[in-house]
Design an enzyme around this catalytic site. Structure first.
Site, PDB file in Angstrom:
ATOM      1  CG  ASP A 228       6.448   3.811   8.830  1.00 58.17           C
ATOM      2  OD1 ASP A 228       6.497   3.209   8.048  1.00 58.17           O
ATOM      3  OD2 ASP A 228       5.520   4.946   9.359  1.00 58.17           O
TER       4      ASP A 228
ATOM      5  CB  CYS B 250       0.887   4.765   9.742  1.00 61.00           C
ATOM      6  SG  CYS B 250       2.286   3.393   9.140  1.00 61.00           S
TER       7      CYS B 250
ATOM      8  CG  ASP C 164      -1.990  -0.890   1.291  1.00 63.70           C
ATOM      9  OD1 ASP C 164      -2.477  -1.401  -0.024  1.00 63.70           O
ATOM     10  OD2 ASP C 164      -2.308  -1.496   2.067  1.00 63.70           O
TER      11      ASP C 164
END
Length: 360
Positions: A202, A343, A196
């Site tokens: 991260d 996120c 995605d």
């Protein structure tokens, strides 16, 4: 933080995701104040869920989805030594261009106009100067050590669906100019399954402190992640940071592979806004690396995997000895939406205190 509600990305009209977002907000609020931004339709719902916590404020803000690491500003701090007498704000925010992780053909959803305004809205809310940047970049695609070193992935920043007219050298130059870094470490790829976001760093690697990183890892050589982690380890082991130091790598094992179920897919509802379709059997980008560093706390995901959840808690506690590690047991819900705790959060630094010698 934002507040999830998209029924085409969060199952059962985001009811499960909202529980997890509230759990994360409450966990972070133990260490520092939290602002949760909510659409007008969801304001009363979020307010009722969060109002009992005096360290959380709820403000109204329109958005397309709630990934504030990627749509919010990247905060930077000015060096107080840069002038003998500096007047003005020492904290500013970079407002990168956002294109829904890939643009009209490859992005998560076809309309991201509101998300591209989130950084500006946050900076105006906080009365912080804004630097608008033409380059497409998400906050989850970079990590910095605070001493001049940035780590990122070629899989993401060099993806033609971000900045097809920019070379690697041009992108690196912009990172140096706007982040104040002197060296960029390029890992080849991100976490296996992170399709995605096209391999955000991260999920793969982050700084614990200058000279030390955590790296997502698996001991299973048959797992497609192993090759990616080994590539990253080789790169980091054969380079130095901006200060010329060798970098210590601490491996943080991922949980056993997790997959989206048919029931979870069934809970999604198509809308005219056309979010990317989800499919049963898709491997989730599950990693303990996607955590939030608070003032004295680490808020990290747990996945119901007793062995690796406990190992992650032990590793995080050992590398952050002065922080309390809090594991969020419902973090799988964030993976279903395409990310995790790092996120959905964006830290805002306090303005540095300048002493009589104009030093930070």
């Amino acid at each position: 933080m934002g507040w999830p509600e998209r029924p085409d990305n969060w199952r059962d009209y985001a009811s499960y995701a909202q529980h997890t977002f509230a759990e994360v907000a409450n966990a972070i609020s133990e260490f520092e104040p939290v602002t949760v931004c909510v659409s007008s339709d969801q304001y009363l719902n979020a307010y009722e869920r969060l109002r009992s916590n005096a360290n959380i404020r709820v403000v109204e803000m329109s958005m397309n989805d709630a990934w504030f690491r990627d749509t919010g500003p990247t905060f930077v701090v000015r060096d107080g030594n840069s002038s003998s007498k500096y007047q003005g704000n020492l904290v500013a925010g970079i407002d990168w261009t956002f294109n829904s992780w890939g643009g009209p053909e490859k992005g998560w959803y076809i309309d991201w106009n509101l998300d591209d305004q989130v950084a500006r809205k946050i900076l105006e809310l906080e009365r912080i100067p804004r630097f608008r940047h033409h380059m497409v970049l998400e906050g989850g695609s970079i990590h910095v050590d605070g001493e001049g070193t940035c780590v990122t992935t070629e899989e993401c920043l060099l993806n033609p669906n971000r900045n097809p007219d920019m070379t690697k050298e041009q992108i690196e130059f912009q990172l140096m100019m706007y982040l104040g870094v002197a060296k960029v470490i390029w890992l080849p790829r991100g976490l296996y399954g992170d399709d995605d976001a096209n391999g955000h760093v991260d999920n793969m690697c982050c700084f614990v402190k200058p000279g030390m990183v955590l790296l997502a890892w698996t001991d299973d050589k048959s797992d497609p992640l192993y090759e990616r982690s080994k590539e990253a380890l080789d790169v980091i082991s054969n380079t130095t940071d901006a200060k010329g130091r060798k970098i210590t790598v601490v491996k943080l094992h991922v949980p056993k592979p997790l997959y989206m179920t048919e029931d979870e897919v069934f809970g999604l509802h198509k809308t005219e806004k056309k979010a990317k379709a989800r499919f049963a059997g898709t491997r989730l980008a599950a990693t303990y690396l996607n955590f939030y560093i608070a003032n004295g706390g680490i808020v990290a995901p747990a996945f119901g995997d007793d062995k690796w959840d406990k190992e992650a808690y032990h590793v995080l506690s050992s590398v952050f000895p002065n922080h309390k590690v809090v594991m969020i047991q419902s973090a799988r819900e964030l993976c279903l939406g395409g990310g995790n705790i790092h996120c959905i959060t964006q830290q805002q630094p306090a303005s540095p205190i300048i002493n009589n010698e104009n030093q930070i």
